[in-house]
Scaffold this motif. Structure first.
Motif, short mmCIF file in Angstrom:
data_model
loop_
_atom_site.label_atom_id
_atom_site.label_comp_id
_atom_site.label_asym_id
_atom_site.label_seq_id
_atom_site.Cartn_x
_atom_site.Cartn_y
_atom_site.Cartn_z
N VAL A 77 35.79 46.90 41.73
CA VAL A 77 34.35 46.69 41.63
C VAL A 77 34.04 45.38 40.90
O VAL A 77 33.22 44.59 41.36
N ARG A 78 34.68 45.17 39.77
CA ARG A 78 34.48 43.96 38.96
C ARG A 78 35.81 43.60 38.31
O ARG A 78 36.63 44.48 38.04
N LEU A 79 35.99 42.32 37.99
CA LEU A 79 37.21 41.87 37.33
C LEU A 79 36.88 40.72 36.40
O LEU A 79 36.17 39.78 36.79
N TRP A 80 37.36 40.81 35.16
CA TRP A 80 37.11 39.79 34.16
C TRP A 80 38.43 39.37 33.52
O TRP A 80 39.40 40.13 33.52
N ARG A 81 38.44 38.16 32.97
CA ARG A 81 39.56 37.69 32.16
C ARG A 81 38.97 37.26 30.82
O ARG A 81 38.12 36.36 30.77
N VAL A 91 44.88 37.92 47.88
CA VAL A 91 44.53 38.53 49.17
C VAL A 91 44.35 40.03 49.01
O VAL A 91 43.37 40.62 49.46
N ARG A 92 45.30 40.68 48.32
CA ARG A 92 45.23 42.14 48.16
C ARG A 92 44.03 42.53 47.32
O ARG A 92 43.36 43.54 47.62
N ALA A 93 43.69 41.78 46.29
CA ALA A 93 42.51 42.08 45.48
C ALA A 93 41.25 42.03 46.33
O ALA A 93 40.37 42.89 46.21
N GLY A 94 41.17 41.06 47.23
CA GLY A 94 40.03 40.99 48.15
C GLY A 94 39.94 42.20 49.05
O GLY A 94 38.85 42.74 49.30
N GLU A 95 41.09 42.67 49.53
CA GLU A 95 41.11 43.87 50.37
C GLU A 95 40.66 45.10 49.59
O GLU A 95 39.89 45.93 50.10
N LEU A 96 41.13 45.22 48.35
CA LEU A 96 40.74 46.36 47.52
C LEU A 96 39.26 46.31 47.16
O LEU A 96 38.60 47.34 47.07
N ALA A 97 38.72 45.12 46.98
CA ALA A 97 37.29 44.97 46.73
C ALA A 97 36.50 45.39 47.97
O ALA A 97 35.52 46.14 47.87
N SER A 98 36.94 44.94 49.13
CA SER A 98 36.25 45.31 50.38
C SER A 98 36.30 46.81 50.61
O SER A 98 35.36 47.39 51.18
N GLY A 99 37.37 47.46 50.17
CA GLY A 99 37.52 48.90 50.33
C GLY A 99 36.81 49.72 49.27
O GLY A 99 36.87 50.95 49.29
N GLY A 100 36.15 49.04 48.32
CA GLY A 100 35.39 49.75 47.29
C GLY A 100 36.20 50.18 46.09
O GLY A 100 35.67 50.86 45.20
N LEU A 142 46.40 50.40 42.50
CA LEU A 142 47.09 49.42 41.67
C LEU A 142 48.53 49.21 42.13
O LEU A 142 49.04 48.09 42.09
N GLY A 143 49.17 50.27 42.55
CA GLY A 143 50.57 50.19 42.98
C GLY A 143 50.78 49.32 44.21
O GLY A 143 51.91 48.96 44.52
N THR A 144 49.71 48.96 44.90
CA THR A 144 49.82 48.10 46.07
C THR A 144 49.64 46.62 45.73
O THR A 144 49.74 45.77 46.62
N LEU A 145 49.35 46.32 44.47
CA LEU A 145 49.21 44.93 44.06
C LEU A 145 50.59 44.27 44.03
O LEU A 145 51.54 44.82 43.46
N PRO A 146 50.73 43.10 44.61
CA PRO A 146 52.03 42.43 44.62
C PRO A 146 52.61 42.17 43.22
O PRO A 146 53.82 42.16 43.04
N LEU A 147 51.74 41.97 42.23
CA LEU A 147 52.21 41.73 40.86
C LEU A 147 52.47 43.02 40.09
O LEU A 147 52.94 42.97 38.95
N TRP A 148 52.18 44.18 40.69
CA TRP A 148 52.29 45.46 39.99
C TRP A 148 53.64 45.66 39.28
O TRP A 148 53.67 46.13 38.13
N PRO A 149 54.77 45.29 39.88
CA PRO A 149 56.05 45.49 39.18
C PRO A 149 56.14 44.73 37.85
O PRO A 149 56.94 45.09 36.99
#
Length: 100
Positions: free
Chosen positions: A42-46, A30-39, A70-77
């Protein structure tokens, strides 16, 4: 905004309840989607066969990227990040004004 290449590796602490991991990963999506919407994202690969992500991110500077993006990502810790600031290359085929 400046662009950054970011490699993120997530290490879930041993003994963490799998249900908690699933909950946090859902919140991460969910947070990644919000950060993408906020610009910002931009892109993410695995990379194939790996449990890390490589992304193109945007922020005003590296401090903002670390603290407010990045610090707002739930997995950041549970993440380690390798951040590389980027600048345009004169031969970038995606940029306007590229020399022929």
């Amino acid at each position: 905004m400046r662009e950054f290449l970011v490699e993120l590796t997530t290490t879930v602490p041993e003994g963490t309840d799998p249900a908690e991991v699933d909950r946090i990963r859902g919140a991460e999506s969910v947070r990644a989607g919000e950060l993408a919407s906020g610009g910002h994202l931009v892109r993410l690969w695995r990379p194939v066969g790996e449990l890390r992500s490589i992304g193109l991110w945007r922020a005003d500077d590296e401090a903002e990227l670390r603290e407010k993006v990045l610090g707002t990502l739930p997995l950041w810790p549970w993440m380690t990040a390798a951040i590389t600031p980027l600048q345009p290359h004169p031969n970038d085929p995606g940029s306007a004004g590229t020399a022929a």
